[in-house]
Each structure stands twice: as C-alpha cells, then as structure tokens.
Design a protein around this motif. Structure first.
Motif, PDB file in Angstrom:
ATOM      1  N   LYS A 210      -0.250   5.222  -1.163  1.00 34.48           N
ATOM      2  CA  LYS A 210      -1.296   5.535  -0.191  1.00 34.48           C
ATOM      3  C   LYS A 210      -0.694   6.144   1.076  1.00 34.48           C
ATOM      4  CE  LYS A 210      -4.942   2.474  -1.670  1.00 34.48           C
ATOM      5  NZ  LYS A 210      -4.356   1.860  -2.837  1.00 34.48           N
TER       6      LYS A 210
ATOM      7  N   GLN B 270       2.219   1.825  -3.378  1.00 32.82           N
ATOM      8  CA  GLN B 270       1.212   2.317  -4.322  1.00 32.82           C
ATOM      9  C   GLN B 270       0.872   3.782  -4.067  1.00 32.82           C
ATOM     10  OE1 GLN B 270      -2.080  -0.419  -4.157  1.00 32.82           O
ATOM     11  NE2 GLN B 270      -0.846  -2.111  -4.890  1.00 32.82           N
TER      12      GLN B 270
ATOM     13  N   ILE C 217      -4.095   3.743   4.426  1.00 35.72           N
ATOM     14  CA  ILE C 217      -3.751   2.340   4.679  1.00 35.72           C
ATOM     15  C   ILE C 217      -4.485   1.846   5.922  1.00 35.72           C
ATOM     16  CG2 ILE C 217      -1.887   0.726   5.254  1.00 35.72           C
ATOM     17  CD1 ILE C 217      -0.016   2.679   3.655  1.00 35.72           C
TER      18      ILE C 217
ATOM     19  N   GLN D  50       0.827  -1.204   0.000  1.00 32.34           N
ATOM     20  CA  GLN D  50       0.000   0.000   0.000  1.00 32.34           C
ATOM     21  C   GLN D  50       0.867   1.262   0.000  1.00 32.34           C
ATOM     22  OE1 GLN D  50      -3.281  -0.125  -0.545  1.00 32.34           O
ATOM     23  NE2 GLN D  50      -2.993  -2.332  -0.648  1.00 32.34           N
TER      24      GLN D  50
END
Length: 79
Positions: free
Chosen positions: A26, A24, A31, A21
């Motif tokens: 975030k 990516q 998260i 996460q």
C-alpha cells in the motif's frame, strides 16, 4: 510464530500496523486513509521504524516484516 526479537518488541502497535500495510504494497496515502491519520504521520512512523531497526529503505522494511512473521507471504504454485 515464535518469540519476537528484541527489536520487534520495540515497535509500537501503530508502527507494526503501518509496517504490515507497507509490506502489503500500500502507498503512504492509502495507509493514511485506512488508519485515519495523515500521510506525514505515516512517514513519521516509517522513519521511526527504520531508525529503531537499523534499516535504510522500504525494501529492507518489507524483508524484516517477512523474516519476523509480521506478514504472511503466499507463494504461487508453479504449474
């Protein structure tokens, strides 16, 4: 994806989820909401991952995730 390195296998399933996460893009809050845990718990997982892997910042964590095929990187084709 090949065999995982010794260091990768030291990560818990939850740490790997958090790493993916983070990689990516975030935020820790996003998260936490996604995984139904507190922001403090996300921070703790991140700290443990960095300690286990000998990393000092988020950029290194993302680089590690890419190099160990924990996330897929899509490259845009130039026009």
């Amino acid at each position: 994806k090949g065999l995982p390195s010794k260091k990768t296998t030291e990560l818990t399933k939850r740490e790997e989820e958090v790493m993916m996460q983070i990689a990516q893009g975030k935020s820790l809050k996003e998260i936490a909401e996604l995984l139904f845990i507190s922001v403090k718990t996300v921070e703790t997982h991140k700290m443990h991952m960095q300690d286990k892997l000998g990393l000092t910042n988020t950029a290194q964590l993302v680089k590690y995730a890419i190099e160990h095929d924990l996330i897929e990187v899509k490259m845009k084709k130039s026009e």
